[in-house]
Design a protein around this motif. Sequence first.
Motif, short mmCIF file in Angstrom:
data_model
loop_
_atom_site.label_atom_id
_atom_site.label_comp_id
_atom_site.label_asym_id
_atom_site.label_seq_id
_atom_site.Cartn_x
_atom_site.Cartn_y
_atom_site.Cartn_z
N VAL A 78 1.05 -34.83 43.33
CA VAL A 78 0.73 -33.42 43.55
C VAL A 78 1.85 -32.76 44.36
CG1 VAL A 78 -0.90 -31.85 44.68
CG2 VAL A 78 -1.75 -33.87 43.52
N GLU A 79 2.21 -31.54 43.96
CA GLU A 79 3.10 -30.71 44.76
C GLU A 79 2.22 -29.69 45.47
OE1 GLU A 79 7.11 -27.97 44.32
OE2 GLU A 79 6.13 -28.72 42.52
N LYS A 80 2.18 -29.76 46.79
CA LYS A 80 1.30 -28.86 47.55
C LYS A 80 1.75 -27.42 47.41
CE LYS A 80 -0.76 -31.87 50.93
NZ LYS A 80 -1.03 -32.11 52.34
N ILE A 81 0.77 -26.52 47.34
CA ILE A 81 1.03 -25.09 47.28
C ILE A 81 1.03 -24.58 48.71
CG2 ILE A 81 0.15 -22.86 46.52
CD1 ILE A 81 -1.07 -24.36 44.09
N SER A 114 -4.44 -26.68 48.61
CA SER A 114 -4.37 -26.87 47.16
C SER A 114 -3.00 -27.35 46.74
CB SER A 114 -4.72 -25.57 46.44
OG SER A 114 -3.82 -24.55 46.81
N GLY A 115 -2.92 -27.81 45.50
CA GLY A 115 -1.66 -28.29 44.97
C GLY A 115 -1.68 -28.28 43.45
N LYS A 116 -0.50 -28.44 42.89
CA LYS A 116 -0.36 -28.47 41.43
C LYS A 116 -0.06 -29.91 41.01
CE LYS A 116 1.77 -25.98 37.71
NZ LYS A 116 0.96 -24.83 37.41
N ASP A 137 -2.82 -28.90 36.32
CA ASP A 137 -4.04 -28.45 36.99
C ASP A 137 -3.75 -28.06 38.43
OD1 ASP A 137 -5.64 -28.88 34.79
OD2 ASP A 137 -6.62 -30.68 35.56
N THR A 138 -4.46 -27.06 38.93
CA THR A 138 -4.43 -26.73 40.35
C THR A 138 -5.66 -27.37 40.98
OG1 THR A 138 -3.32 -24.63 39.88
CG2 THR A 138 -4.37 -24.85 42.04
N THR A 198 -11.05 -29.00 40.93
CA THR A 198 -9.99 -28.19 40.32
C THR A 198 -10.29 -26.72 40.60
OG1 THR A 198 -11.15 -28.16 38.20
CG2 THR A 198 -9.47 -29.83 38.49
N HIS A 232 -9.84 -22.73 39.37
CA HIS A 232 -9.63 -21.91 38.18
C HIS A 232 -9.65 -20.45 38.59
CE1 HIS A 232 -10.28 -25.37 35.55
NE2 HIS A 232 -11.23 -25.71 36.40
N ASP A 233 -8.89 -19.62 37.85
CA ASP A 233 -8.89 -18.17 38.12
C ASP A 233 -10.13 -17.52 37.56
OD1 ASP A 233 -6.49 -18.18 39.48
OD2 ASP A 233 -5.33 -18.00 37.63
#
Length: 97
Positions: A14-17, A38-40, A64-65, A94, A96-97
Amino acid sequence: MAKRLVPLLNRVLVEKIVPPSKTTAGILLPEKSSQLKSGKVVAVGQGARDAHGNAIPVSVKEGDTVLLPEYGGTQVKLGEKEYHLYRDDDILGTLHD
């Protein structure tokens, strides 16, 4: 040469946001103002196996976020970027928008 990490078993890379540290008007925000960690998802492992050898797929996919726990994960640095490895069951959900 760029390195690529492929997680094993039920691990997720995961790459953290990072939330913005100031508003568009220039007001500095305290670090705790952003409640969600959160992360991607960058990469996922092939999944774990149960006692009978059946595959247990990972519940998230690349792109996924995800909502992350406040603590945990293993920090990994590849080149100039920083990532974190989590087990699939450590990810909270996860987004979602």
